[in-house]
Structures are given as C-alpha cells and as structure tokens.
Scaffold this active site. Structure first.
Site, PDB file in Angstrom:
ATOM      1  N   GLU A  24     -12.064 -16.490 -13.795  1.00  9.17           N
ATOM      2  CA  GLU A  24     -13.112 -15.628 -13.250  1.00  9.17           C
ATOM      3  C   GLU A  24     -13.281 -15.803 -11.744  1.00  9.17           C
ATOM      4  O   GLU A  24     -14.323 -15.453 -11.186  1.00  9.17           O
ATOM      5  CB  GLU A  24     -14.430 -15.917 -13.977  1.00  9.17           C
ATOM      6  CG  GLU A  24     -14.367 -15.651 -15.463  1.00  9.17           C
ATOM      7  CD  GLU A  24     -15.643 -16.042 -16.181  1.00  9.17           C
ATOM      8  OE1 GLU A  24     -16.643 -15.324 -16.012  1.00  9.17           O
ATOM      9  OE2 GLU A  24     -15.651 -17.052 -16.903  1.00  9.17           O
ATOM     10  N   SER A 160     -17.301 -12.852 -18.615  1.00  9.04           N
ATOM     11  CA  SER A 160     -16.692 -11.679 -17.973  1.00  9.04           C
ATOM     12  C   SER A 160     -15.879 -10.820 -18.932  1.00  9.04           C
ATOM     13  O   SER A 160     -15.088  -9.990 -18.501  1.00  9.04           O
ATOM     14  CB  SER A 160     -15.805 -12.105 -16.784  1.00  9.04           C
ATOM     15  OG  SER A 160     -16.596 -12.658 -15.759  1.00  9.04           O
ATOM     16  N   SER A 295     -22.946  -5.937 -11.710  1.00  9.78           N
ATOM     17  CA  SER A 295     -23.499  -6.952 -12.606  1.00  9.78           C
ATOM     18  C   SER A 295     -24.885  -6.553 -13.097  1.00  9.78           C
ATOM     19  O   SER A 295     -25.628  -5.831 -12.429  1.00  9.78           O
ATOM     20  CB  SER A 295     -23.562  -8.310 -11.911  1.00  9.78           C
ATOM     21  OG  SER A 295     -22.271  -8.828 -11.675  1.00  9.78           O
TER      22      SER A 295
END
Length: 325
Positions: A24, A160, A295
């Site tokens: 990530e 993620s 996000s």
C-alpha cells in the site's frame, strides 16, 4: 521540579509517517501528502517522512512532539511501530499498539466483536499450509455448501481492497485463495452479507468519541476493489448514506460499539454492511484511515461541516496534552 508544559500547536513539530515497503506504499504516500498539507494549511509545522532504516535513529536524535500515521500496511497498522515509538518516548495520534494489533488481525477482531455481541458475518480463517495440506477442492466445497455463494475472500490482514475477491462460483474459489495468499499467509473466508456498504469514521472529541456521517459506497460497476477505491469516477459515494433515520442511528451505535470493543482511540474507521433486514454487521476496523482524494474518512469529515486540517490539529493537541498529563 519544573512541571512539563505541552507545547502550543504553533510551536509543535509534527512528523507524518508514510510510504514504507508495503503493498500500500503508493496509497500511503498520497495520504501522507494530504495530511501534511492539511496540517500545514492550519499553521502546524508538519513534515512528511518516509519509513526506512534511518527513521528510528532520526526520531531518537531529534524527537518530534507528535507523530501522525499515514502508514498503511503492516508496520503502520499492526501495532509494531507504535510499540517502538512507545519504547523511545515519541507520542502519536491514534490507537495504542495493542488496539492497533487487534484491529489489524481481522479474524481476531471479529472474534472480539462476536464475543461482545456485535454482529459480524460468519467466517473461517485458512492458513496457506492448511489450504495445501488438506486439499483445496474438498475444503472449499464444504465451505460453499455450508454458507452458499457468493463468498468474500480477503487477506486476514491488510487494506485498500488488495487481495479481496467476491466469489460467485465454486470453481473460482481456488484462484481467489491463491490471489489472496499473494498478500499474506492467512485468508479470511467470510459468508457474504448482501446489503449497503457503509463506512463510519470516529474521532475523539472533548466529551468522548464523535461519529461522523456514514459514507455509502456504490461502485459504478463490479466490486469495491483497489481500482474502484482509488480511480476517480469508478465509485459513487453518498454522504451521508441514504439510510432511514432509524437505520442510520443503528449503524452509528453499532460502529461506536465496535470502536469501544476493540479499544480504539483518536481516529478510526469502521466498515459495515447494512442488510435489507436485520441489524448492521461490522466487517472490519481501520486504525489508519486513508486520506487520499477518494478516501472515505475525509469525505465524512467534510460532510460533518469540519475541516480536515482543523480536525487533525485537534487530535495533535490532544496528544500534546496527553503526553504531559
């Protein structure tokens, strides 16, 4: 003896940790840049720091007043780096090492939730060795027979959407498991719970934890995988989620119960599924919520009428005062 005094925010030095070597890394760096920019914009001296073998010596030689985690992946979320920061006396925003470890280990977190009476989909954990030693075919067939299809297959830790598969045919299960094992040695196979995907951000406030508006996740095609999370235009988000008032309140209470059961603090995100009937079910918790342009956490902060930089600065202030309390 001179009493310690917390530095004022405009005198404090904050280090934002991001990057590292996890899968990530790219998302982490994007989160780190946005956090650093947000804090700088409200007058906090924040610097972005990648994570490598020079990190600990630099923190020991020149300790910051606080660390903010944008470090997605194992050392940023599994409690290990937090334990090191505790050891060298560097305070940080976020849950402590033990709570981070509980949330990072998804099967362990689900066991804590289940023991607390908080609904979570049924699951089984399959280590890579068990998967190979017991024979993939018969084992996966029994799981599909018991719970039906589709099934959710995901790494037992991580985020993620990496390595996550929604399996709709038994024949696709072995490939999903192999894809999952590319990101870790344990797979979590979960009974699929149809419904509305929501995420609830929680931040510490003067009177206790504050729940932010729930974010509803609606991929425009396919599943909410890595591409759907981070490619603009791939997903539609609704903030607040399109839920009846009573259901929205139940989601809020369930997320807060999970937050307390796992011992979280400062800021976290609880992911849930809201079925057509029955109570909301908690899928997992995230102690380093993403802060990229797509996000969920910053969306919720803004929907609550708050500024991300001001919110983060408030959490840093709490850390500064906690340090000298």
């Amino acid at each position: 003896m001179t009493e310690s005094v917390a530095p004022e925010l405009d005198e404090a030095r904050v280090v934002v940790l991001a990057g590292g070597l996890s899968y990530e890394r790219d998302v982490s760096l994007r989160s780190g840049r946005r956090i650093t920019d947000a804090l700088t914009r409200v007058g906090v001296a924040a610097e972005l720091r990648d994570v490598d073998d020079s990190l600990i010596p630099s923190l020991v030689a020149d300790p910051p007043d606080a660390v903010v985690f944008a470090l997605h992946g194992h050392i940023g979320e599994d409690g290990s780096l937090r334990s090191v920061l505790d050891l060298i006396g560097v305070p940080y925003v976020g849950p402590d090492a033990a709570a981070a470890r509980r949330a990072w280990d998804k099967p362990a977190a689900k066991a804590v939730l289940a023991a607390a009476g908080i609904p979570t989909p049924e699951w089984i954990t399959l280590p890579r060795d068990m998967f190979t030693d017991l024979g993939a075919g018969p084992l996966l067939e029994r799981i599909a027979d018991r719970w039906g299809l589709p099934l959710a297959v995901k790494p037992a830790s991580g985020g993620s959407g990496l390595g996550v598969h929604l399996v709709r045919r038994t024949a696709d299960l072995p490939a999903a498991m192999i894809g999952c094992f590319a990101y870790g040695d344990e797979a979590l196979v979960e009974r699929f719970a149809p419904g509305v995907d929501v995420a609830v951000g929680i931040v510490s406030g003067p009177e206790g934890p504050i729940t932010l508006p729930a974010v509803e996740i609606a991929p425009n095609s396919g599943d909410y995988d890595y591409a759907a999370r981070y490619n603009p235009g791939a997903t539609t988000w609704h903030v607040p989620a399109r839920l009846d008032e009573a259901v929205a309140e139940e989601v809020r209470r369930t997320a807060l119960a999970a937050y307390h059961a796992l011992g979280l603090g400062d800021l976290s995100r609880i992911d849930l599924i809201v079925p057509e009937s029955g109570p909301p079910q908690v899928l997992e918790a995230n102690v380093v919520p993403g802060m990229t342009e797509t996000s969920l956490f910053p969306m919720a902060v803004e929907a609550a009428g708050l500024d991300v930089g001001v919110m983060l600065a408030g959490l840093v202030r709490r850390v500064l005062h906690r340090r000298v309390a």
